[in-house]
Design a protein around this motif. Sequence first.
Motif, PDB file in Angstrom:
ATOM      1  N   ARG A 145       5.386 -12.462  -0.147  1.00  0.00           N
ATOM      2  CA  ARG A 145       4.006 -12.253  -0.589  1.00  0.00           C
ATOM      3  C   ARG A 145       3.912 -11.116  -1.598  1.00  0.00           C
ATOM      4  O   ARG A 145       2.938 -11.035  -2.339  1.00  0.00           O
ATOM      5  CB  ARG A 145       3.100 -11.960   0.610  1.00  0.00           C
ATOM      6  N   ALA A 146       4.922 -10.240  -1.633  1.00  0.00           N
ATOM      7  CA  ALA A 146       4.885  -9.096  -2.542  1.00  0.00           C
ATOM      8  C   ALA A 146       5.437  -9.430  -3.914  1.00  0.00           C
ATOM      9  O   ALA A 146       4.978  -8.898  -4.929  1.00  0.00           O
ATOM     10  CB  ALA A 146       5.666  -7.924  -1.941  1.00  0.00           C
ATOM     11  N   LYS A 148       0.808  -1.219   0.000  1.00  0.00           N
ATOM     12  CA  LYS A 148       0.000   0.000   0.000  1.00  0.00           C
ATOM     13  C   LYS A 148       0.841   1.268   0.000  1.00  0.00           C
ATOM     14  O   LYS A 148       0.401   2.314  -0.474  1.00  0.00           O
ATOM     15  CB  LYS A 148      -0.932  -0.002   1.219  1.00  0.00           C
ATOM     16  N   HIS A 149       2.069   1.206   0.524  1.00  0.00           N
ATOM     17  CA  HIS A 149       2.922   2.390   0.601  1.00  0.00           C
ATOM     18  C   HIS A 149       4.004   2.400  -0.481  1.00  0.00           C
ATOM     19  O   HIS A 149       4.939   3.198  -0.413  1.00  0.00           O
ATOM     20  CB  HIS A 149       3.578   2.480   1.979  1.00  0.00           C
ATOM     21  N   ALA A 150       3.867   1.535  -1.481  1.00  0.00           N
ATOM     22  CA  ALA A 150       4.863   1.492  -2.551  1.00  0.00           C
ATOM     23  C   ALA A 150       4.604   2.593  -3.569  1.00  0.00           C
ATOM     24  O   ALA A 150       3.480   2.781  -4.033  1.00  0.00           O
ATOM     25  CB  ALA A 150       4.844   0.134  -3.232  1.00  0.00           C
ATOM     26  N   LEU A 151       5.657   3.318  -3.930  1.00  0.00           N
ATOM     27  CA  LEU A 151       5.573   4.360  -4.960  1.00  0.00           C
ATOM     28  C   LEU A 151       6.070   3.861  -6.301  1.00  0.00           C
ATOM     29  O   LEU A 151       5.624   4.330  -7.350  1.00  0.00           O
ATOM     30  CB  LEU A 151       6.396   5.583  -4.537  1.00  0.00           C
ATOM     31  N   GLN A 184       7.266  -0.507   7.554  1.00  0.00           N
ATOM     32  CA  GLN A 184       6.410  -1.172   8.535  1.00  0.00           C
ATOM     33  C   GLN A 184       5.651  -2.329   7.887  1.00  0.00           C
ATOM     34  O   GLN A 184       5.524  -3.407   8.472  1.00  0.00           O
ATOM     35  CB  GLN A 184       5.430  -0.176   9.142  1.00  0.00           C
ATOM     36  N   GLU A 185       5.139  -2.123   6.672  1.00  0.00           N
ATOM     37  CA  GLU A 185       4.431  -3.183   5.955  1.00  0.00           C
ATOM     38  C   GLU A 185       5.325  -4.405   5.743  1.00  0.00           C
ATOM     39  O   GLU A 185       4.915  -5.547   5.957  1.00  0.00           O
ATOM     40  CB  GLU A 185       3.959  -2.683   4.590  1.00  0.00           C
ATOM     41  N   LEU A 186       6.556  -4.140   5.303  1.00  0.00           N
ATOM     42  CA  LEU A 186       7.446  -5.229   4.912  1.00  0.00           C
ATOM     43  C   LEU A 186       8.225  -5.812   6.077  1.00  0.00           C
ATOM     44  O   LEU A 186       8.994  -6.754   5.893  1.00  0.00           O
ATOM     45  CB  LEU A 186       8.416  -4.724   3.833  1.00  0.00           C
ATOM     46  N   SER A 187       8.027  -5.262   7.276  1.00  0.00           N
ATOM     47  CA  SER A 187       8.709  -5.805   8.449  1.00  0.00           C
ATOM     48  C   SER A 187       8.050  -7.085   8.947  1.00  0.00           C
ATOM     49  O   SER A 187       8.638  -7.824   9.734  1.00  0.00           O
ATOM     50  CB  SER A 187       8.730  -4.762   9.581  1.00  0.00           C
ATOM     51  N   GLN A 188       6.837  -7.362   8.485  1.00  0.00           N
ATOM     52  CA  GLN A 188       6.142  -8.572   8.880  1.00  0.00           C
ATOM     53  C   GLN A 188       6.788  -9.786   8.226  1.00  0.00           C
ATOM     54  O   GLN A 188       7.244  -9.721   7.081  1.00  0.00           O
ATOM     55  CB  GLN A 188       4.669  -8.492   8.489  1.00  0.00           C
TER      56      GLN A 188
END
Length: 226
Positions: A164-165, A111-114, A154-158
Amino acid sequence: MYTCCCNDGSFDNRRCSCHRYELPTWAKFDLGKSPVYWKTMNGLAPTAGERLKLFYNPAANSMVPNEDFGIAFNGGFNQPIMCGAEPRVMLQKIRGKADPPIYTIQIGIPKHALSLIFSFTNGTEWDGPYRLQFQVPKAWRNKPTEFFTEGLAQELSQEGACDRAIFPDSNILITRCAMVGNLNVDGGDRCNLDLVPGCIDPSSPYYNPLANVDDGSCPPYSDSED
């Protein structure tokens, strides 16, 4: 941390620059006149929080696929690049004797990827880097870069977030990638994938926490190319 992926697979903005890649026509891609094509699941422009499929035609830049694994994808999100670790094997799509194969990989855009900055390799040669820009929600369009950098981190710290990306197509059959050692820039064999097919959407009733490859069992998502 370096912010640009170069043709040799390294990350160094002192020696190269990434250019934004625009979508060609399918005919141009199919004929080998453009190396990269993409298709989103909703038919719209690539957007943060959505999924897309990347296609690569190595014939466009005269890259010869590796006999063992074909073509591998290496890329990550934003700058500094996140999820840009070892290359990931792409799915080979055979098109008949007259046409060379093309390769695909799926991207679950955070969601926060540019942007997505990426390259392709056969283990010895590199094609890239390419840059694909994403649309963001209207409410976020005036946010500073730090908002997206911190949110993406934060998203990718999981655990398993990068897997999954960026992941192989659902019908890939290999269980490990037999890549040559120099495929990884810093050396060593770090390419044992141990793929486990299944539903990788945590919100789905069919979610398999052990799966790391989407096998299409998460309705209503469809992997159809039509």
